[in-house]
Design a protein around this motif. Structure first.
Motif, PDB file in Angstrom:
ATOM      1  N   ARG A  11     118.718 -44.190  61.271  1.00 56.26           N
ATOM      2  CA  ARG A  11     117.863 -43.321  62.069  1.00 56.26           C
ATOM      3  C   ARG A  11     116.291 -42.897  61.556  1.00 56.26           C
ATOM      4  NH1 ARG A  11     122.621 -40.130  62.321  1.00 56.26           N
ATOM      5  NH2 ARG A  11     121.997 -38.370  61.283  1.00 56.26           N
ATOM      6  N   TRP A  12     116.001 -43.984  60.882  1.00 56.93           N
ATOM      7  CA  TRP A  12     114.618 -43.682  60.191  1.00 56.93           C
ATOM      8  C   TRP A  12     113.597 -44.713  60.887  1.00 56.93           C
ATOM      9  CZ3 TRP A  12     114.251 -39.636  57.329  1.00 56.93           C
ATOM     10  CH2 TRP A  12     112.927 -39.269  56.499  1.00 56.93           C
ATOM     11  N   SER A  13     112.376 -44.241  60.937  1.00 56.30           N
ATOM     12  CA  SER A  13     111.251 -45.341  61.325  1.00 56.30           C
ATOM     13  C   SER A  13     109.916 -44.789  60.727  1.00 56.30           C
ATOM     14  CB  SER A  13     111.209 -45.680  62.784  1.00 56.30           C
ATOM     15  OG  SER A  13     110.993 -44.437  63.402  1.00 56.30           O
ATOM     16  N   ALA A  14     108.873 -45.237  61.006  1.00 56.76           N
ATOM     17  CA  ALA A  14     107.812 -44.775  60.419  1.00 56.76           C
ATOM     18  C   ALA A  14     107.154 -43.892  61.480  1.00 56.76           C
ATOM     19  CB  ALA A  14     106.687 -46.003  60.570  1.00 56.76           C
ATOM     20  N   ALA A  15     107.608 -43.794  62.687  1.00 54.08           N
ATOM     21  CA  ALA A  15     107.072 -42.759  63.517  1.00 54.08           C
ATOM     22  C   ALA A  15     107.889 -41.615  63.374  1.00 54.08           C
ATOM     23  CB  ALA A  15     107.212 -43.264  64.864  1.00 54.08           C
ATOM     24  N   ILE A  16     109.213 -41.697  63.149  1.00 53.97           N
ATOM     25  CA  ILE A  16     110.075 -40.552  63.009  1.00 53.97           C
ATOM     26  C   ILE A  16     109.842 -40.029  61.615  1.00 53.97           C
ATOM     27  CG2 ILE A  16     112.612 -39.910  62.235  1.00 53.97           C
ATOM     28  CD1 ILE A  16     113.626 -42.126  64.330  1.00 53.97           C
ATOM     29  N   GLU A  17     109.263 -40.832  60.354  1.00 56.23           N
ATOM     30  CA  GLU A  17     108.713 -40.150  59.371  1.00 56.23           C
ATOM     31  C   GLU A  17     107.790 -39.105  59.601  1.00 56.23           C
ATOM     32  OE1 GLU A  17     106.929 -41.761  55.303  1.00 56.23           O
ATOM     33  OE2 GLU A  17     109.023 -42.582  55.896  1.00 56.23           O
ATOM     34  N   ARG A  18     106.838 -39.744  60.486  1.00 56.14           N
ATOM     35  CA  ARG A  18     105.465 -38.836  60.591  1.00 56.14           C
ATOM     36  C   ARG A  18     105.762 -37.680  61.446  1.00 56.14           C
ATOM     37  NH1 ARG A  18     103.301 -43.903  61.926  1.00 56.14           N
ATOM     38  NH2 ARG A  18     103.775 -43.828  63.984  1.00 56.14           N
ATOM     39  N   ASP A  19     106.920 -37.629  62.274  1.00 58.75           N
ATOM     40  CA  ASP A  19     107.302 -36.542  62.859  1.00 58.75           C
ATOM     41  C   ASP A  19     107.966 -35.528  61.860  1.00 58.75           C
ATOM     42  OD1 ASP A  19     106.382 -37.330  65.260  1.00 58.75           O
ATOM     43  OD2 ASP A  19     108.322 -38.170  66.061  1.00 58.75           O
ATOM     44  N   HIS A  20     108.799 -36.082  60.987  1.00 58.55           N
ATOM     45  CA  HIS A  20     109.386 -35.124  60.054  1.00 58.55           C
ATOM     46  C   HIS A  20     108.346 -34.660  59.003  1.00 58.55           C
ATOM     47  CE1 HIS A  20     113.319 -36.135  61.544  1.00 58.55           C
ATOM     48  NE2 HIS A  20     113.685 -37.202  60.934  1.00 58.55           N
ATOM     49  N   VAL A  21     107.327 -35.353  58.652  1.00 55.86           N
ATOM     50  CA  VAL A  21     106.496 -34.708  57.754  1.00 55.86           C
ATOM     51  C   VAL A  21     105.626 -33.628  58.586  1.00 55.86           C
ATOM     52  CG1 VAL A  21     104.067 -35.132  56.462  1.00 55.86           C
ATOM     53  CG2 VAL A  21     106.046 -36.799  56.447  1.00 55.86           C
ATOM     54  N   ALA A  22     105.327 -33.846  59.692  1.00 55.68           N
ATOM     55  CA  ALA A  22     104.448 -32.815  60.571  1.00 55.68           C
ATOM     56  C   ALA A  22     105.433 -31.551  60.596  1.00 55.68           C
ATOM     57  CB  ALA A  22     104.063 -33.347  61.882  1.00 55.68           C
ATOM     58  N   ALA A  23     106.855 -31.705  61.001  1.00 59.96           N
ATOM     59  CA  ALA A  23     107.786 -30.562  60.730  1.00 59.96           C
ATOM     60  C   ALA A  23     107.849 -29.826  59.512  1.00 59.96           C
ATOM     61  CB  ALA A  23     109.166 -31.044  61.304  1.00 59.96           C
ATOM     62  N   LEU A  24     107.886 -30.463  58.402  1.00 63.05           N
ATOM     63  CA  LEU A  24     107.647 -30.167  57.215  1.00 63.05           C
ATOM     64  C   LEU A  24     106.664 -29.074  56.770  1.00 63.05           C
ATOM     65  CD1 LEU A  24     109.546 -33.005  55.342  1.00 63.05           C
ATOM     66  CD2 LEU A  24     110.381 -30.659  55.259  1.00 63.05           C
ATOM     67  N   ARG A  25     105.484 -29.831  57.111  1.00 63.67           N
ATOM     68  CA  ARG A  25     104.180 -29.141  56.585  1.00 63.67           C
ATOM     69  C   ARG A  25     104.007 -27.689  57.532  1.00 63.67           C
ATOM     70  NH1 ARG A  25     100.323 -34.221  57.222  1.00 63.67           N
ATOM     71  NH2 ARG A  25     100.608 -35.190  55.316  1.00 63.67           N
ATOM     72  N   THR A  26     104.560 -27.763  58.534  1.00 65.93           N
ATOM     73  CA  THR A  26     104.785 -26.503  59.587  1.00 65.93           C
ATOM     74  C   THR A  26     105.693 -25.469  58.931  1.00 65.93           C
ATOM     75  OG1 THR A  26     103.987 -27.474  61.694  1.00 65.93           O
ATOM     76  CG2 THR A  26     104.867 -25.316  61.645  1.00 65.93           C
ATOM     77  N   ALA A  27     106.577 -26.005  58.530  1.00 68.92           N
ATOM     78  CA  ALA A  27     107.719 -25.277  57.944  1.00 68.92           C
ATOM     79  C   ALA A  27     107.206 -24.531  56.511  1.00 68.92           C
ATOM     80  CB  ALA A  27     109.074 -25.956  57.636  1.00 68.92           C
ATOM     81  N   ALA A  28     106.606 -25.385  55.724  1.00 69.26           N
ATOM     82  CA  ALA A  28     106.100 -24.697  54.497  1.00 69.26           C
ATOM     83  C   ALA A  28     105.126 -23.713  54.840  1.00 69.26           C
ATOM     84  CB  ALA A  28     105.240 -25.947  53.659  1.00 69.26           C
ATOM     85  N   GLU A  29     104.094 -23.682  55.781  1.00 68.12           N
ATOM     86  CA  GLU A  29     103.172 -22.839  56.141  1.00 68.12           C
ATOM     87  C   GLU A  29     104.116 -21.500  56.594  1.00 68.12           C
ATOM     88  OE1 GLU A  29     100.920 -24.457  59.121  1.00 68.12           O
ATOM     89  OE2 GLU A  29      99.825 -25.698  57.676  1.00 68.12           O
ATOM     90  N   ARG A  30     105.096 -21.610  57.334  1.00 69.55           N
ATOM     91  CA  ARG A  30     105.970 -20.515  57.815  1.00 69.55           C
ATOM     92  C   ARG A  30     106.364 -19.780  56.597  1.00 69.55           C
ATOM     93  NH1 ARG A  30     108.883 -23.779  62.703  1.00 69.55           N
ATOM     94  NH2 ARG A  30     107.101 -23.496  64.208  1.00 69.55           N
ATOM     95  N   VAL A  31     107.115 -20.759  55.656  1.00 72.25           N
ATOM     96  CA  VAL A  31     107.615 -19.997  54.465  1.00 72.25           C
ATOM     97  C   VAL A  31     106.617 -19.089  53.663  1.00 72.25           C
ATOM     98  CG1 VAL A  31     108.348 -20.537  51.983  1.00 72.25           C
ATOM     99  CG2 VAL A  31     109.241 -21.732  53.901  1.00 72.25           C
ATOM    100  N   LEU A  32     105.188 -19.685  53.589  1.00 68.05           N
ATOM    101  CA  LEU A  32     104.313 -18.935  52.875  1.00 68.05           C
ATOM    102  C   LEU A  32     103.924 -17.630  53.596  1.00 68.05           C
ATOM    103  CD1 LEU A  32     101.793 -21.979  51.727  1.00 68.05           C
ATOM    104  CD2 LEU A  32     103.510 -20.499  50.363  1.00 68.05           C
ATOM    105  N   ALA A  33     104.031 -17.486  54.701  1.00 70.07           N
ATOM    106  CA  ALA A  33     103.888 -16.529  55.770  1.00 70.07           C
ATOM    107  C   ALA A  33     104.726 -15.478  55.482  1.00 70.07           C
ATOM    108  CB  ALA A  33     103.532 -17.069  57.127  1.00 70.07           C
ATOM    109  N   ARG A  34     105.886 -15.900  55.176  1.00 73.14           N
ATOM    110  CA  ARG A  34     106.842 -14.845  54.909  1.00 73.14           C
ATOM    111  C   ARG A  34     107.047 -14.189  53.655  1.00 73.14           C
ATOM    112  NH1 ARG A  34     111.264 -14.539  58.052  1.00 73.14           N
ATOM    113  NH2 ARG A  34     112.635 -14.407  56.434  1.00 73.14           N
ATOM    114  N   VAL A  35     106.360 -14.976  52.446  1.00 71.36           N
ATOM    115  CA  VAL A  35     106.411 -14.467  51.123  1.00 71.36           C
ATOM    116  C   VAL A  35     105.708 -13.265  51.021  1.00 71.36           C
ATOM    117  CG1 VAL A  35     105.640 -15.355  48.822  1.00 71.36           C
ATOM    118  CG2 VAL A  35     106.842 -17.029  50.325  1.00 71.36           C
ATOM    119  N   PRO A  36     106.231 -12.328  50.341  1.00 73.12           N
ATOM    120  CA  PRO A  36     105.427 -11.025  50.086  1.00 73.12           C
ATOM    121  C   PRO A  36     104.502 -11.101  49.153  1.00 73.12           C
ATOM    122  CG  PRO A  36     107.768 -10.762  49.204  1.00 73.12           C
ATOM    123  CD  PRO A  36     107.550 -12.057  49.891  1.00 73.12           C
TER     124      PRO A  36
END
Length: 259
Positions: free
Chosen positions: A234-259
């Motif tokens: 279930r892996w491809s270059a396009a899927i990898e790019r989508d996952h990286v984008a989702a991870l970057r957004t998730a990391a930003e959301r984590v930082l926003a939740r850190v006190p």
């Protein structure tokens, strides 16, 4: 006498014995394993002085000596100091809602991990609902150099710090796809910094691919990392790019939740 980073001006009345002890503690923390000769060279002292310093650290629990190699490693007292310096929040609790959302968005297994020396310790997971999926590694460790999340976290260190983590080279781990020497790892970490994400294509387990990002906080430093893992089918270059984008957004959301 060597000093650590950002030490600033030396105290007006320095105590050489204290300075040597603290410098030795930093050496243990950075190298994870040192020989008596290395301590002598690092501190610029004689063998008897180096031996007495190490003996005192062993006595107080800050070092342990391997009975076979005779080298010294950080002792249990280091863990107590680490807990005292940990951020005053529960990282798993902070990240959990973000991890749930990341799993829903990607449809794959997602992990939260932390860097412990040269290993990744997996702290939390949301498994994919697919029948064919990557299983949970929560509570387990894997070699950082072979994992996407580990590479992402190692890439937050400079080359010198990474070399210090592997004084005896990189141990064989994972599959034949994993890097086997420090120079190759440093080259890969430069690519990770350029991409902004770590990549693993069957380096830990054959047939498993993943991408990972580090979570770096301006005040708390490296908190950990996030990864998305899936079967290669279930892996491809396009899927990898989508996952990286989702991870970057998730990391930003984590930082926003850190006190």
């Amino acid at each position: 006498m060597q000093t650590g980073p950002d030490d600033g001006a030396a105290p007006r009345y320095p105590l050489e014995s204290v300075d040597r002890t603290l410098t030795l503690l930093r050496q243990l923390a950075d190298r994870r394993e040192v020989a008596l000769a290395e301590v002598r060279a690092h501190l610029g002292v004689g063998q008897s002085t180096a031996h007495r310093l190490l003996a005192m650290l062993v006595y107080r629990g800050f070092a342990v000596q391997d009975p076979v190699s005779r080298k010294y490693r950080p002792g249990p007292a280091f863990a107590d100091l680490g807990r005292a310096a940990e951020p005053s929040f529960d990282l798993v609790e902070v990240v959990r809602p973000v991890l749930v959302a990341l799993a829903a968005e990607t449809g794959e297994t997602v992990h939260l991990g932390e860097l412990v020396g040269t290993d990744v310790r997996y702290l939390d997971v949301i498994e994919s609902a697919s029948t064919l999926r990557v299983a949970s590694r929560a509570g387990q460790t894997r070699p950082a150099h072979a994992t996407s999340i580990g590479k992402a976290m190692l890439a937050t260190h400079d080359d010198e710090a990474v070399r210090a983590l592997y004084p005896d080279g990189i141990p064989a781990a994972g599959t034949s796809r994993a890097v086997t020497d420090v120079d190759a790892l440093l080259a890969e970490l430069r690519r990770v910094r350029s991409r902004g994400s770590g990549r693993n294509r069957g380096e830990v387990e054959s047939g498993v691919s993943s991408v990972g990002v580090a979570i770096g906080h301006p005040a708390h430093g490296l908190l950990g990392g996030l990864s998305v893992a899936a079967p290669e089918a279930r892996w491809s270059a396009a899927i990898e790019r989508d996952h990286v984008a989702a991870l970057r957004t998730a990391a930003e959301r984590v930082l926003a939740r850190v006190p």
